[in-house]
Design a protein around this motif. Structure first.
Motif, PDB file in Angstrom:
ATOM      1  N   UNK A 306      10.490 -43.635 -34.015  1.00  0.00           N
ATOM      2  CA  UNK A 306      11.226 -42.810 -34.961  1.00  0.00           C
ATOM      3  C   UNK A 306      10.501 -41.483 -35.184  1.00  0.00           C
ATOM      4  N   UNK A 307       9.203 -41.582 -35.410  1.00  0.00           N
ATOM      5  CA  UNK A 307       8.413 -40.368 -35.600  1.00  0.00           C
ATOM      6  C   UNK A 307       8.513 -39.461 -34.388  1.00  0.00           C
ATOM      7  N   UNK A 308       8.452 -40.081 -33.214  1.00  0.00           N
ATOM      8  CA  UNK A 308       8.485 -39.285 -31.989  1.00  0.00           C
ATOM      9  C   UNK A 308       9.838 -38.608 -31.811  1.00  0.00           C
ATOM     10  N   UNK A 310      12.001 -37.735 -34.141  1.00  0.00           N
ATOM     11  CA  UNK A 310      12.170 -36.630 -35.095  1.00  0.00           C
ATOM     12  C   UNK A 310      11.431 -35.393 -34.599  1.00  0.00           C
ATOM     13  N   UNK A 311      10.166 -35.588 -34.243  1.00  0.00           N
ATOM     14  CA  UNK A 311       9.395 -34.446 -33.749  1.00  0.00           C
ATOM     15  C   UNK A 311      10.012 -33.918 -32.466  1.00  0.00           C
TER      16      UNK A 311
ATOM     17  N   UNK D 128       6.963 -25.808 -34.493  1.00  0.00           N
ATOM     18  CA  UNK D 128       7.882 -26.471 -35.402  1.00  0.00           C
ATOM     19  C   UNK D 128       7.182 -26.612 -36.751  1.00  0.00           C
ATOM     20  N   UNK D 132       7.590 -31.047 -40.778  1.00  0.00           N
ATOM     21  CA  UNK D 132       8.228 -32.022 -39.897  1.00  0.00           C
ATOM     22  C   UNK D 132       7.201 -32.670 -38.971  1.00  0.00           C
ATOM     23  N   UNK D 136       6.577 -36.647 -39.131  1.00  0.00           N
ATOM     24  CA  UNK D 136       6.684 -37.528 -37.975  1.00  0.00           C
ATOM     25  C   UNK D 136       5.386 -38.304 -37.763  1.00  0.00           C
ATOM     26  N   UNK D 137       4.269 -37.590 -37.885  1.00  0.00           N
ATOM     27  CA  UNK D 137       2.967 -38.233 -37.700  1.00  0.00           C
ATOM     28  C   UNK D 137       2.746 -39.308 -38.746  1.00  0.00           C
ATOM     29  N   UNK D 139       4.938 -41.301 -40.088  1.00  0.00           N
ATOM     30  CA  UNK D 139       5.618 -42.516 -39.636  1.00  0.00           C
ATOM     31  C   UNK D 139       4.881 -43.136 -38.465  1.00  0.00           C
ATOM     32  N   UNK D 140       4.488 -42.291 -37.519  1.00  0.00           N
ATOM     33  CA  UNK D 140       3.846 -42.815 -36.308  1.00  0.00           C
ATOM     34  C   UNK D 140       2.500 -43.458 -36.626  1.00  0.00           C
TER      35      UNK D 140
END
Ligand SMILES: Nc1ncnc2c1ncn2[C@@H]1O[C@H](COP(=O)(O)OP(=O)(O)OP(=O)(O)O)[C@@H](O)[C@H]1O
Ligand SMILES: Nc1ncnc2c1ncn2[C@@H]1O[C@H](COP(=O)(O)OP(=O)(O)OP(=O)(O)O)[C@@H](O)[C@H]1O
Ligand SMILES: [Mg+2]
Ligand SMILES: [Mg+2]
Lengths: 324, 520, 289, 324
Positions: A306-308, A310-311, D128, D132, D136-137, D139-140
Motif C-alpha cells: 500500500x505504501x509503495x 501510494x508513493x 513528490x 506523501x 507511504x514510508x 505504512x511501509x
C-alpha cells in the motif's frame, strides 16, 4: 515551420491531458490489472462495493481538499468521525423512524461543523497553523467522543437508520448516492462559485486575496466548517453502516483522506486541487485496498505494498509531468 | 557563420532555442559578449531575455541544436553551481533573498567560509562588511534579510554577484526597484566591476541606462535574434525600431483633460511609525502623483487608503461624504482599484491562470444563475489580453509562466476590469518595455478623460512629471508639499524629497565609521 | 474443490492475537481441502466491514470473524445472513440480539478475565489494604471495557480495596512504563497494579524496578499469559490469566470448516480463562513450545 | 522624539525576547503551576524523570525540526521507531555483552537511515511532497516491522543492552545523556555548520538556494537520513528502556514530535526553527503529560486537556507576537 508548430501543439495537448488526467490513467491501469487477476473485479457489483467503501473517507477527502487548497490542512477529521458517530448513535439508539434518522444525520453534521468552526476560528483569527489547530482538535474530539460514549460503542441498529447504509436506490447503494450528491455539490462550490474562487485565491496568495477584497477570515471559517460538517456526515454514514457509533471509529482516516486529496493532485502548498481528481485519488486507494484483500495478500505485506503504491502513483505522476 | 570561437569573446551562444509547452521562447538566438565589455540586452516584454539568461545559468536546459562557448570552451551548465564554477554570476530579475537569513548569510550562501567543520561566522561578517563598504552600500551585515528594503536587497544581490570571482555577470533588470540616487550608485558599481575586466550582460528597458552604460547592445524580438550594435553607432530611434519592428515616438506627450469636481479627499491620515498628517484631494479626471525617495512612506499611504494596512487616524471623503475603509473590500465597494508595488508579494497568484488572476476582485459580473461562467470570464480576459497586448499563449496559461512585464500587464488589467472611479497605481510600469509603457500611459490618460481619478506612485521622475497634474512629495513619512504641473521640475521635486531625508541612526553610525576609517 | 474461509481479523499488531492466528494457520496447514484467508482491520471496525464485504463478494464458504468490537457483529451477521454464508464469531462475545444471526461462537466472556484477575489480587492481599491502579487498553476496545468492568465488579465488594487511579496504557509496554512511573511518584501508596494485558503489566514492573521497589512491595497482574509474561512470573509479575489463543483459533477454524461443509455444530463453544501463578509457569510455558 | 525612540527601542527589545523565549516562559509557568499543585514535582528526581520520558520523542522531534525547516515534514518517524526497535531487539535477544549492544544501537540507526534515505530520495529526486513520501514510508516501515517480528514483541532484556535505558551517569539517566548529546550535536549542525545554513536557505527560498549553488537534493537527502537515523536511535532507546522491541511501538509519535517542533516555534512553512526551542516544545508536552498523569486526571479528559494546552500554548505565543 507551421507543421512543426502544429506538432508541437498536439504534443502540448497530450502532455496537458497527461498532466490533468494522469492519475485517472493510473486508476484505470490499476483497475484493469486487478480485473485481469481477479474474477468479477470488473463487475458492477464490485464497483459499487468499492464506491461504498470509499464513500466515507472520500467525503472527508473532499472537505480536506478545500482546506488544503487554502494552504491549510485538517488532521481532525478522523476524530470528528468518531465524535459524530457517537452523537448520531445516541440519538437513534432505542428509537425508530425516519424523523429520528434525519435528526441524527443533522446532529452529526452539526457536531462536525462545530469542530470545524473551532478549527477555523483558531486558524483564521488566532493565526496559528491549521496543522496544530486541527491536531489539537483531533485529540480533543476523540476525548469528547469517549467521554460522551463512556468509551463504549453505542447501538444504532434501528431499521430506519441503518437503511441508509444498507439500502440502495435503483441498485446504487445509499452511501454511494450520498457520496455522489456531496461530490457534485462540492464540485460546483469549488469550481463555479465565488466561494470556491476565494478558496483558490487564498491558497494562491493570501496577500493578493486580501488586496482583491476577499474576506480571508470568513472564507477560512467556511472552509473548516465545511470540512467538519463533511467529516460529521461521514461519521453518520459509518454509524448507519456499522449499526453503532464508536469512539474508536475513524482512526487515521484523516491520513487516508489527505492521501486521497494529494494523489488526486491537490498541492499541499495550496492553490491547486479539484473535487473530481480527489475522487480519483480516493478510488485509487479504494481499488488498491479491495484488490489486495481479494488477492489474499498477507496483511503485513499489504501495508508495505500500500505504501509503495501510494508513493509510486504520485511519483509516476510527477515523472510524467517532469518529462512533459 | 563560422563556428570558430572568437578569442575576444568571453561568451558565445550560437543557435540557442528553447521551447516551453505552447511557447517557442527562443528561436536560434546568437549572442557574443566581448571580454570586459558591458553588453546591453534589450527586447520587449516576453522577448526571451530572461529565458536566455536562465539557460546560461543552468536553470533551463536549451533545446538540442544550439551551442554555447564560455571562454572558448563548450559550456553546458546543468545547475547554477556549474555556472558559478565556470565563472558566471547572476542577479536574477525577481530577486528573492532568503528572508530568514542575515545579510552576511545570504552573501555567502552556498560558499560559506569554514574553520574546520564549522562556519566562520565572524570572518563572513567581516568580509561582507568590507565588500559592502568598498561598493558604498553601508548596512549592518547581521540584519535579517526580511528587514532590508527591496532597494537595498537589490543592491546587495548585485554586490553578491560582484563578489563571486566571476568573469561574466548577468544583471536582469537590476534597476526596477531602485530610485535615481540608487541607480547612480549602481552605475558606479558597474563601472568599478568593468574596470576589473569583468564582462557584464545588462538587461534593461530603460534606454537612458543602456546608452549611459553599455558598449554594445543586442536586441531580441519574439524569441528571435535581431542584431548587435555598438552603442555609439546607434540612435535611440534606431534601437527602438530594432526592438518593436516599427518606428515609434519615445517621448510621451500628454493631452489635456478636463478636470472636474473633487472626488476624493484625504484628511490628516496617520499611521504612527509610517506616515503622519497626510492631506490631499484628487479631482475627477485628475492624475495625482506621489513622489519621494525609497522609504518615504508613499506605498504605506496608498495601502492605507485602500484599507490593506489601514491608517490609525484621519478621514477619507468620497464625493464629499465621509467613508470608512477598514479592509480592501470596502475600497473595492467604493470602486477603488489598486495596482500594488510588489508583484510577487501582493500581486500575483502564481499558480493560477491569467483569467483567474484578472477577475478576482469582482466575480459578480461573470456569474450566471449564481455560478461563474468560465466562458464569460475567458472572453473578458481575452479582450483584455488584446487590448493590453499581453503576450501569453492563452488566457488559461498559469501566470507564473509569463514574463515579468506581461505579468504586470495582467495586474493592470485586473483593476481596469473593476471599472474603478479611483485607480491607485504603485510603480505601475515596473519592468515594462517602452512600447507597453506608452500604451499604459495612454490608458491612464484615457481613464482620466472618462472622469476617473488616478493616483500614481512612481520612482521614475520622468513618468511622474509627464503624467501628473499635481505631485505630492513625501519625505520620511511626512507630506512636504504639493506641486502643480506647471511648477514641477525634476530639481524642485528632488530637493523637496531630499529635504526630509535624514539617514537612519544606524546608517549614520555606519557612515561616520567609514569616514573615520577614511573609506567612503 | 477446496473450501474457502474468509477470516477478517481485528489486528495483526497484537501479540495475543498472533497466537490465535497461529491456531488458525495450524488448522489450515493440516487440512488440504480448505483455504483460510485472513485480513487485518487494523482495529478499525469500518475496515472490518469492508473486509467482510470483500469476502462475501469473493464468495467464501464461511466467515470466521474475530470482531474489533462486539457492536460490529450485528451488521456483519446481517450481511452474512443475506449472502447465506455461515458465520463463526471468535473470542469476543456479542450480545444476545446479535447472536441470533450468528451460527457459532468460540471463546469466552472477556469479563471473566477481569474477574479472575481481580480475585487473585483479593487472595494475595489477604485482607490487607489494597490501593489499586488499573492500566487499561485502548479505550473503547472490547477487551478494555470488559476486563476493567470485571476488575471493578470484584473490587467494589471489598472495603479494604480502593481504586486509586485508572489510566490508558494503550496495550503498550512503553506507554504503561511511563504511566506507572508517574503514578508511583504521585501515589506512593499504590501497592497493586492491575493491567488489562501482560504487555502493560511488564511495563508496570519495569517502572517499579526503576522506582527501586521490590517484588514484595507491589502486586502486579496481567492477562494473556504470553511467553514473555510467563518469564516474569514470580520475578515481579504475580499472576496472569490464560486464555488459549491457539485453542480459540484452531477451534474456530474447525467449526467454520464444518459449517462450510454443511455439517451441524454446537452454537456456543466455551473456552475458559485459567489463572496462572508462579507454580504453573513451566506448565504454561510448555504450551508455547 | 529621542525619548520616544528609546522607549520604542526598549519595547522592541522586550517583544523580541518575548518572541524568542515566549514558549520558554510558558514552559516555566506550566511547570511552576504543576509544582504548586503536586508535591515533589519540582524535585530533581522528577525533572530527570520528565527528561527521560521526553528523551525519545524529543530526539525524533529534533530530526523532524530539520525536515520542517527545509519546508518538509516527516510522518514516518513513529513507524521507524517500531522497525528500529524490532531490528535492535532481534540483535540482542538471547545475547549479552556491550559489543552486541553497540551493534544493536548501530543497526537501529542504520535501519532508520535507510528509511530516511528512501524518504529523502523520493522527496529530493522524485520531487513528490515529503508529506506523501513519508506517509507511504510510515505504512511501509510498520508493515516491515510486523513482518520482521511476526507481529510480536521481541525480548531484549540482556543486561548490557538494558543498562543504557536503566543506568545513569553521575545521577543523570542514560537516555537523558543521549538526548543531551544529540541535542548539542544537532544544535551545532544546525546553527554553526554550512549544512545547517543550507537547510535554512532551502526552507527560506528553495530557488534562491539553488541559484546560490546550494546542492538542494543532497542537502534534503542528508536531512531525511538524519531524521531517520534519529528516529532509529529513539527506537533503540525505547527498546532498551522497555526490555523489548515491538512493532506497535512509536504509534503516533510522529505527531507528538511535530507538535513539539511547532510548539517550539518551528514554522511549518519552513525556514524557521531551532534545536533548543524544539527541546522546550518537547518539554512542554512532557511536563503536561506527567502533570496530567500525576494529577490522576480521567483519561478521557486528559486527551481533551492535552489538545487544549497544545492549541493554547501556540495561541498564546501567536497573540503575544501579534500585540508586539
Ligand atoms: N517556465 C515557463 N513556462 C512556460 N513559458 C515560459 C516560461 N518561462 C517563460 N516563458 C515564456 O517565454 C517567453 C519569454 O519569457 P522571458 O521571461 O524570457 O521574457 P523577457 O524577455 O525576460 O521579458 P520581460 O522583459 O517581461 O522580463 C514568454 O512568452 C513567457 O511567457
Ligand atoms: N519589514 C520591514 N522591516 C523593517 N523596515 C521595513 C520593512 N518593510 C519596509 N521597511 C522600510 O519601511 C520604509 C517605508 O517603506 P515604503 O515601501 O513605504 O517606502 P516607499 O516610500 O513606498 O518607497 P518605495 O515604494 O519606492 O520602496 C522603507 O525604508 C522600508 O525599507
Ligand atoms: Mg525578464
Ligand atoms: Mg513603496
Amino acid at each position: 515551420m507551421i507543421k512543426e508548430a502544429s506538432a508541437n501543439a498536439r504534443k502540448t495537448h497530450y502532455t496537458e491531458i497527461l498532466n490533468k488526467y494522469g492519475m485517472l490513467l493510473i486508476l484505470i491501469l490499476l483497475f484493469s490489472a486487478l480485473s485481469l487477476k481477479i474474477d468479477g473485479f470488473a463487475s458492477f457489483r464490485n464497483i459499487f462495493s468499492i464506491l461504498e467503501q470509499v464513500s466515507m473517507f472520500g467525503i472527508i477527502a473532499i472537505g480536506v481538499t478545500f482546506a488544503i487548497v487554502t494552504g491549510g490542512i485538517d488532521l481532525s477529521s478522523g476524530a470528528v468521525v468518531a465524535l459524530a458517530s457517537v452523537v448520531g448513535a445516541s440519538i437513534v439508539t432505542g428509537t425508530e423512524g425516519y424523523g429520528m434518522t434525519i435528526f441524527a444525520f443533522g446532529a452529526a453534521m452539526f457536531v462536525g461543523s462545530i469542530c470545524g468552526l473551532i478549527n477555523g476560528s483558531i486558524t483564521a483569527y488566532g493565526r496559528i497553523p491549521p496543522f496544530i489547530a486541527t491536531l489539537g482538535m483531533m485529540t480533543m474530539a476523540r476525548g469528547v467522543a469517549q467521554l460522551v460514549s463512556n468509551g463504549r460503542p453505542i447501538d444504532a441498529s434501528s431499521d430506519a437508520f441503518t437503511s441508509i447504509g444498507d439500502g440502495s436506490i435503483f441498485g446504487v447503494p445509499g452511501l454511494v448516492v450520498i457520496y455522489v450528491l456531496v461530490a457534485i455539490t462540492c464540485h460546483i462550490m469549488m469550481s463555479r462559485m465565488s466561494f470556491g474562487r476565494h478558496v483558490f485565491a487564498i491558497g494562491g496568495n493570501v496577500n493578493t486575496a486580501k488586496i482583491c477584497g476577499v474576506n480571508v477570515e470568513i472564507t477560512l471559517l467556511k472552509v473548516y466548517i465545511l470540512a467538519g460538517a463533511l467529516a460529521g456526515l461521514a461519521g453518520a454514514m459509518l454509524t448507519s453502516r456499522a449499526y453503532a457509533g464508536n469512539p474508536t471509529f475513524g482512526n487515521m482516516w484523516e491520513l487516508d483522506a489527505i492521501a486521497a486529496a494529494v494523489i488526486g493532485g491537490t498541492s499541499l502548498a495550496g492553490g491547486v486541487g479539484s473535487v473530481p481528481m480527489c475522487i480519483v485519488g480516493a478510488l485509487i486507494i479504494g481499488v488498491m485496498n479491495k484488490g489486495l484483500n481479494m488477492l489474499g495478500v498477507d496483511p503485513y505485506w499489504q501495508q508495505i505494498i500500500k505504501g509503495m503504491i501510494i508513493i509510486g502513483a504520485v511519483l509516476l505522476d510527477a515523472q510524467k509531468r517532469k518529462k512533459a | 557563420m563560422t563556428l570558430m570561437t572568437n578569442s575576444d569573446c568571453i561568451l558565445e551562444m550560437i543557435n540557442v532555442s528553447k521551447t516551453f509547452p505552447g511557447v517557442k521562447a527562443l528561436d536560434k538566438v546568437n549572442l557574443s559578449i566581448r571580454k570586459g565589455s558591458i553588453h546591453a540586452l534589450m527586447g520587449e516584454n516576453g522577448a526571451g531575455k530572461s529565458t536566455l539568461m536562465k539557460i546560461l545559468y543552468g536553470l533551463y536546459t536549451p533545446d538540442a541544436g544550439g551551442e554555447i562557448f564560455f571562454d572558448g570552451k563548450p559550456f553546458n551548465p546543468k545547475a547554477p553551481i556549474d555556472a558559478i564554477h565556470t565563472g558566471l554570476a547572476m542577479v536574477p530579475q525577481e530577486i528573492s533573498p532568503s528572508a530568514n537569513l542575515s545579510v552576511a548569510a545570504n552573501f555567502y550562501l552556498g560558499r560559506e567560509i569554514k574553520k574546520g567543520i564549522l562556519m566562520d561566522q565572524s570572518a563572513m561578517n567581516e568580509k561582507t562588511n568590507d565588500i559592502l563598504k568598498e561598493l558604498g552600500i553601508p548596512m549592518s551585515v547581521e540584519t535579517l534579510m526580511q528587514n532590508v528594503s527591496v532597494a537595498k536587497a537589490q543592491l546587495l544581490a548585485i554586490a553578491t554577484a560582484v563578489s563571486y570571482d566571476a568573469k561574466l555577470i548577468i544583471m536582469d533588470e537590476p534597476t526596477t526597484a531602485l530610485t535615481e540616487s540608487e541607480v547612480h550608485q549602481l552605475y558606479r558599481i558597474v563601472k568599478k566591476v568593468q574596470e576589473r575586466g569583468i564582462a557584464i550582460i545588462y538587461i534593461s528597458h530603460k534606454l537612458g541606462e543602456v546608452f549611459e552604460l553599455s558598449d554594445e547592445v543586442s536586441v531580441i524580438r519574439d524569441g528571435e535574434y535581431i542584431g548587435t550594435k555598438k552603442t555609439t553607432d546607434i540612435t535611440k530611434e534606431e534601437l527602438i525600431n530594432m526592438m518593436v519592428g516599427r518606428d515609434m515616438d519615445e517621448m510621451f506627450q500628454r493631452e489635456d483633460v478636463i478636470i472636474g469636481e473633487t472626488l476624493l479627499e484625504v484628511r490628516n491620515l496617520s499611521l504612527p511609525g509610517k506616515f503622519h498628517d497626510i492631506n490631499f484631494s484628487v479631482r475627477k479626471g485628475e492624475i495625482f502623483g506621489i513622489a519621494g525617495l525609497v522609504g518615504a512612506g508613499r506605498s504605506e499611504v496608498v495601502e492605507a487608503l485602500f484599507g490593506y494596512k489601514p491608517a490609525e487616524s484621519g478621514e477619507i471623503h468620497l464625493h464629499g461624504k465621509k467613508i470608512e475603509i477598514h479592509k480592501p473590500c470596502d475600497a473595492i465597494k467604493h470602486r477603488i482599484g489598486f495596482v500594488t508595488e510588489d508583484r510577487k508579494l501582493t500581486g500575483l497568484m502564481l499558480n493560477m491562470s491569467v483569467t483567474d488572476n484578472m477577475i478576482m476582485p469582482e466575480l459578480l459580473p461573470y456569474e450566471k444563475h449564481h455560478l461563474i461562467s468560465e466562458e464569460l470570464a475567458r472572453d473578458v480576459a481575452n479582450s483584455m489580453k488584446d487590448q493590453l497586448r499581453i503576450k501569453t499563449p492563452t488566457v488559461e496559461t498559469i501566470i507564473g509562466n509569463l514574463s515579468g512585464g506581461n505579468q504586470q500587464k495582467v495586474l493592470i488589467a485586473r483593476w481596469l476590469l473593476l471599472e474603478p472611479e479611483i485607480l491607485i497605481l504603485d510603480e505601475p510600469t515596473k519592468g515594462i518595455d517602452i512600447g507597453a509603457k506608452a500604451e499604459i500611459y495612454k490608458l491612464i490618460v484615457e481613464l482620466a478623460r472618462l472622469g476617473k481619478a488616478i493616483i500614481i506612485v512612481s520612482s521614475e521622475m520622468l513618468e511622474l512629471l509627464s503624467l501628473s497634474d499635481r505631485i505630492m512629495v513625501m519625505a520620511e513619512g511626512r507630506e512636504v508639499g504639493i506641486v502643480d504641473r506647471d511648477n514641477a521640475t525634476q530639481e524642485v521635486i528632488l530637493e523637496m524629497a531630499a529635504g526630509g531625508d535624514v539617514p537612519s541612526q544606524e546608517e549614520q553610525e555606519l557612515e561616520s565609521e567609514y569616514q573615520t576609517q577614511g573609506v567612503a | 474443490d477446496t473450501l474457502v474461509i474468509g477470516a477478517p481479523m481485528p489486528s495483526f499488531a497484537d501479540k495475543w492475537m498472533s497466537y490465535l492466528f497461529e491456531g488458525i494457520n495450524d488448522f489450515n496447514d493440516k487440512h488440504s481441502d480448505v483455504e483460510i484467508k485472513m485480513t487485518d482491520a487494523n482495529e478499525d471496525p469500518s475496515k472490518m466491514l469492508n473486509d467482510v464485504d470483500n469476502f462475501i463478494d469473493a464468495g467464501v464458504n464461511a466467515l470466521l470473524v474475530v470482531p474489533t468490537d462486539i457492536a460490529i457483529v450485528k451488521p456483519i451477521a446481517k450481511k452474512a445472513n443475506r449472502a447465506n454464508i455461515p458465520l463463526v464469531i471468535v473470542n469476543r462475545l456479542p450480545d444476545e440480539s446479535a447472536m441470533k444471526n450468528v451460527d457459532a461462537y468460540v471463546g469466552s466472556e472477556s469479563i471473566q478475565a477481569g474477574i479472575i484477575q481481580a480475585e487473585s489480587v483479593v487472595g494475595m492481599l489477604d485482607g490487607k489494604q489494597g490501593n489499586i491502579a488499573i492500566l487499561m487498553g485502548v479505550l473503547g476496545h472490547e477487551a478494555q471495557i470488559k476486563r476493567t468492568e470485571g476488575n471493578k465488579q470484584v473490587f467494589s465488594q471489598y472495603s479494604n480495596i480502593k481504586i486509586v487511579a485508572e489510566q490508558e496504557g494503550r496495550w503498550d509496554r512503553a506507554k504503561a512504563l511511563q504511566i506507572v512511573e508517574d503514578l508511583l511518584q504521585a501515589h506512593p501508596e499504590i501497592n497493586v497494579i492491575v493491567a488489562n494485558n501482560d504487555e502493560m503489566a511488564i511495563g508496570a514492573l519495569l517502572a517499579a524496578r526503576k522506582a527501586g521497589l521490590t517484588d514484595a512491595d507491589l502486586i502486579i497482574t496481567g492477562v494473556d499469559a504470553t511467553p514473555d509474561a510467563l518469564e516474569y512470573l514470580g520475578s515481579g509479575l504475580d499472576s496472569t490469566v490464560f486464555q488459549s489463543a491457539k485453542g480459540q483459533g484452531y477451534g474456530g477454524a474447525e467449526i467454520a470448516y464444518k459449517l462450510a461443509k454443511g455439517e451441524k455444530v454446537q452454537k456456543m463453544n466455551w473456552i475458559n480463562f485459567e489463572l496462572v501463578l508462579e507454580e504453573q509457569k513451566v506448565e504454561y510455558l510448555y504450551k508455547y513450545q
